[in-house]
Enzyme design. Structure first.
Site, PDB file in Angstrom:
ATOM      1  N   THR A  30       0.679   4.870  -6.959  1.00 35.62           N
ATOM      2  CA  THR A  30       0.769   3.510  -7.498  1.00 35.62           C
ATOM      3  C   THR A  30      -0.278   2.625  -6.837  1.00 35.62           C
ATOM      4  O   THR A  30      -0.129   1.422  -6.777  1.00 35.62           O
ATOM      5  CB  THR A  30       2.167   2.908  -7.256  1.00 35.62           C
ATOM      6  OG1 THR A  30       2.447   3.012  -5.853  1.00 35.62           O
ATOM      7  CG2 THR A  30       3.247   3.600  -8.030  1.00 35.62           C
ATOM      8  N   HIS A  34      -0.293   3.941   1.269  1.00 34.14           N
ATOM      9  CA  HIS A  34       0.360   3.111   2.264  1.00 34.14           C
ATOM     10  C   HIS A  34       0.441   3.887   3.582  1.00 34.14           C
ATOM     11  O   HIS A  34       0.489   5.128   3.561  1.00 34.14           O
ATOM     12  CB  HIS A  34       1.756   2.785   1.739  1.00 34.14           C
ATOM     13  CG  HIS A  34       2.524   1.829   2.575  1.00 34.14           C
ATOM     14  ND1 HIS A  34       3.597   2.216   3.335  1.00 34.14           N
ATOM     15  CD2 HIS A  34       2.369   0.519   2.772  1.00 34.14           C
ATOM     16  CE1 HIS A  34       4.076   1.156   3.977  1.00 34.14           C
ATOM     17  NE2 HIS A  34       3.348   0.118   3.643  1.00 34.14           N
ATOM     18  N   SER A 269       7.133  -1.926   4.373  1.00 34.53           N
ATOM     19  CA  SER A 269       7.032  -1.597   2.956  1.00 34.53           C
ATOM     20  C   SER A 269       5.663  -2.026   2.461  1.00 34.53           C
ATOM     21  O   SER A 269       4.863  -2.569   3.202  1.00 34.53           O
ATOM     22  CB  SER A 269       8.128  -2.316   2.185  1.00 34.53           C
ATOM     23  OG  SER A 269       7.997  -3.695   2.409  1.00 34.53           O
ATOM     24  N   LYS A 270       5.438  -1.763   1.183  1.00 39.05           N
ATOM     25  CA  LYS A 270       4.130  -2.124   0.641  1.00 39.05           C
ATOM     26  C   LYS A 270       4.047  -3.642   0.522  1.00 39.05           C
ATOM     27  O   LYS A 270       4.013  -4.210  -0.555  1.00 39.05           O
ATOM     28  CB  LYS A 270       3.953  -1.471  -0.727  1.00 39.05           C
ATOM     29  CG  LYS A 270       3.927   0.026  -0.642  1.00 39.05           C
ATOM     30  CD  LYS A 270       3.572   0.633  -1.973  1.00 39.05           C
ATOM     31  CE  LYS A 270       3.756   2.136  -1.908  1.00 39.05           C
ATOM     32  NZ  LYS A 270       3.398   2.842  -3.097  1.00 39.05           N
ATOM     33  N   ARG A 271       4.032  -4.275   1.678  1.00 33.87           N
ATOM     34  CA  ARG A 271       4.011  -5.730   1.630  1.00 33.87           C
ATOM     35  C   ARG A 271       2.567  -6.209   1.551  1.00 33.87           C
ATOM     36  O   ARG A 271       1.634  -5.447   1.543  1.00 33.87           O
ATOM     37  CB  ARG A 271       4.715  -6.284   2.854  1.00 33.87           C
ATOM     38  CG  ARG A 271       3.978  -5.917   4.124  1.00 33.87           C
ATOM     39  CD  ARG A 271       4.870  -6.055   5.333  1.00 33.87           C
ATOM     40  NE  ARG A 271       4.418  -5.125   6.344  1.00 33.87           N
ATOM     41  CZ  ARG A 271       3.572  -5.435   7.313  1.00 33.87           C
ATOM     42  NH1 ARG A 271       3.086  -6.642   7.408  1.00 33.87           N
ATOM     43  NH2 ARG A 271       3.197  -4.538   8.197  1.00 33.87           N
TER      44      ARG A 271
END
Ligand code: GLU
Length: 497
Positions: A30, A34, A269-271
Site C-alpha cells: 500500500t 513501513h 503505525s503508518k502515521r
C-alpha cells in the site's frame, strides 16, 4: 512468464521441505515499506541467511483497490535500497511462483471447490448488506458477530439449484467447534477456546480469496517452513490452522514477533512523518545503520555489542531467542547509531553516498577536485548525524557560501577581537597561508604574543573570521584546505564588519 499450471503444482505437493528452511515476507503493498514491515522482512531475511535457507517475497495484492503495481514497486524499491534481496519473488522468479497472489486465483478457486466438495465448506448466498445487518444486530444484542448460519444447513440440492440459477455465492468454511492450541516458537502454546470464531468466508463471490485462506494455500505450496510475522497476526492463526486441518496439511512453524511501539508507548503505525524506509533514507540515514537499528527491535546480541556488521548479525541471529516484549522505536538512538556509521564508513564510500546530499544543498562536490572533496569531508563527517546535515557543515569551504553568522559577527565586533584578527591577518600573509598544523601553531603563538590574548579570546576570533561560525571542524584542518587567498579574503571581510 510461463503459464501457471495449477494441476501440476497441486500434484507436486506442498508443505515444508526436508533440510531447507523456507520463510517468507508477504506484504500487502500500500506504499513505501513501513519500518515495521522492514523489521519483519529483515527477521525473515536473517533467518534465511542464518539457516542457509530461502526467503520468498510474496505480494499479497488481492485487495485490488489498494494494492496497485505502483505501491508494489515502492515496497520492492525499499527492499532493494536495503539490499535485503529475497531468493524468490516477483522480480527474482523461482520454482514456486507466481509470487503475486492476484496471479494465483485459479489455485484458490480449485482448492476452495475441493473444500466445498468434501463438505468442509459451503456456499453462502448472503449478500454483504445482509451480513452487515446481521452483524450489527448481533452486536446490539451483545452477542459475538459470528455468522448466523443462514446458509449452513441449506440442502446440497437447494445450494446447487441456486448456484446454477446464477445467484452469486461465496465459499464459507465450517469452523470446527473445539479448542485449539497453536504452538508458537516465541510464545509457547497459545490457546484458542472453542467457539471463538464462526464459519468464515474463504473465497468471495467475486472469486477473490480472503487473506486467511490465501495465506495458507500459498504458504503451503510455496513450501514455507516458518511463518515469521507480527504479533498482530496471532489472532488470525486460529482460522489458518483450521484451514490446514481441513486440507490435512502439515503446519509450518509459527513465530509471532513483538509489536514495535513509538516513544509514546503507542503502537507504531503508518502515521505521518518519517516512518517508511524511503523516508529514512531520503532523510540521510544509511541503510546499514537503519538495518542494524531495526535488527535490535526484538533481537539482542548475546554479547550486548549493538553496532556490528550485518554478517555478524546473520551469524548470531536466533529466531527462537527473540524478545517477547514490545520493542520501542527510539529515533534518538537511530540517529546516534547513524552518526557512528557515518564516522566509521570508508571515506571513499561515504563520499559516493553523500554526493547527492551535497548537491541537494546546492554545493558542487567536484569544485576543487576529488581529493579535495575527500579531505573536506573528512573534516566534517565527525559532526554529521545524518547525510542531510552535510550542507551547513561543508559550506565553510565554499567561497560563494561564506557568510558570518550573527553570533560570530557579535563576537568579532569587539575591539579586542578586531586586534586579534588584524595581527592574525599579518601572520597569515607573512606565512603565505596556513599550510600545516605547525604553521598554525607558530602563527597562534605570534598573535598571542603581539596581542596578549589567550585561550578562547585568541581562538574564537580566529575561527569566526575564517569560518563565519563559532563552532566547526578544527582550524588546523580547515585552513590548509581553504588556501591563502581565500583565508585572507575572509579575514578582510571580518575586519570590515
Ligand atoms: N499480507 C499480510 C500483511 O501484510 C501478511 C501477513 C502474514 O505474514 O501472514 O500483514
Amino acid at each position: 512468464m510461463a503459464q501457471f499450471d495449477v494441476q501440476k503444482l497441486i500434484q507436486s505437493g506442498g508443505g515444508p521441505l526436508a533440510g531447507e528452511d523456507r520463510v517468507r515476507f508477504a506484504p500487502s503493498p500500500t506504499g513505501y515499506l513501513h519500518v515495521g514491515g522492514a523489521r519483519t522482512h529483515l527477521f525473515n531475511w536473517l533467518h534465511a541467511r542464518h539457516s542457509n535457507g530461502k526467503l520468498v517475497l510474496r505480494v499479497e495484492d488481492t485487495d485490488q483497490v489498494r494494492s496497485t503495481r505502483d505501491s508494489e514497486n515502492m515496497v520492492l524499491q525499499d527492499i532493494d535500497s536495503l539490499a535485503l534481496t529475497p531468493d524468490e519473488g516477483p522480480v527474482q522468479g523461482g520454482a514456486y511462483g507466481p509470487y503475486r497472489q492476484s496471479e494465483r486465483q485459479e489455485l484458490f478457486k480449485v482448492l476452495a471447490l475441493r473444500l466445498l466438495a468434501e463438505g468442509r465448506a459451503y456456499r453462502c448466498f448472503c449478500t454483504d448488506a445482509q451480513l452487515d445487518t446481521k452483524a450489527q444486530a448481533a452486536k446490539a444484542a451483545g452477542k459475538q458477530p459470528h455468522y448466523d448460519g443462514t446458509c449452513t444447513f441449506l440442502s446440497a440440492e437447494a445450494s446447487e439449484t441456486r448456484a446454477k440459477g446464477g445467484e452469486l455465492f461465496s465459499i464459507r468454511m465450517k469452523a470446527p467447534y473445539k479448542d485449539y492450541v497453536v504452538k508458537d516458537l516465541l510464545r509457547g502454546d497459545v490457546n484458542f477456546k472453542a467457539g471463538m470464531v464462526g464459519d468464515f468466508v474463504v473465497l468471495r463471490s467475486n472469486g477473490m480469496p480472503v487473506y486467511n485462506y490465501a495465506v495458507v494455500v500459498d504458504d503451503y505450496y510455496m513450501r514455507i517452513s516458518h511463518v515469521i510475522r507480527g504479533e498482530d497476526h496471532l489472532s488470525n492463526t486460529i482460522r489458518q490452522v483450521m484451514i490446514y486441518e481441513a486440507f490435512g496439511w502439515e503446519l509450518p512453524k509459527f513465530a509471532h514477533i513483538s509489536m514495535i511501539l513509538g516513544m509514546d508507548k503507542k503502537k507504531l503505525s503508518k502515521r505521518e512523518g518519517a516512518s517508511s524506509v524511503h523516508d529514512y533514507l531520503r532523510n540521510g540515514f544509511l541503510p546499514e545503520a537503519l538495518i542494524n537499528f531495526i535488527a535490535l527491535l526484538g533481537w539482542s546480541p548475546p554479547d550486548g555489542k549493538e553496532i556490528r556488521p550485518l554478517s555478524e548479525i546473520v551469524e548470531l541471529f536466533d529466531l527462537t531467542k527473540l524478545n517477547k516484549a514490545p520493542a520501542v522505536f527510539d529515533d534518538d538512538k537511530l540517529t546516534w547509531m547513524n552518526a557512528e556509521y557515518i564516522r566509521a564508513m570508508d571515506i571513499n564510500e561515504l563520499a559516493q553516498r553523500i554526493r547527492p546530499f551535497v548537491q541537494a544543498a546546492g554545493l558542487d562536490p567536484d569544485v576543487r577536485g576529488a581529493a579535495w572533496f575527500l579531505e573536506v569531508l573528512g573534516t566534517v563527517r565527525g559532526n554529521l548525524r545524518t547525510l542531510t546535515e552535510v550542507g551547513p557543515h561543508l559550506e565553510i569551504y565554499y567561497a560563494d557560501r561564506f557568510a558570518f553568522e550573527a553570533d560570530a559577527k557579535t563576537m568579532l565586533s569587539t575591539p579586542e577581537a578586531k586586534q586579534v584578527i588584524k595581527n592574525f591577518r599579518d601572520e597569515v600573509e607573512k606565512n603565505q597561508g596556513v599550510s600545516s598544523e605547525a604553521v598554525l601553531s607558530s602563527i597562534q603563538n605570534a598573535v598571542k604574543e603581539s596581542t596578549g590574548a589567550k585561550g578562547k579570546n585568541l581562538f574564537m576570533p580566529m575561527r569566526a573570521s575564517v569560518t563565519g561560525k563559532l563552532h566547526g571542524p578544527e582550524l588546523k584542518l580547515v585552513l590548509p584546505l581553504l588556501g591563502a587567498e581565500e583565508t585572507l579574503r575572509r579575514i578582510d571581510a571580518a575586519l570590515s564588519l
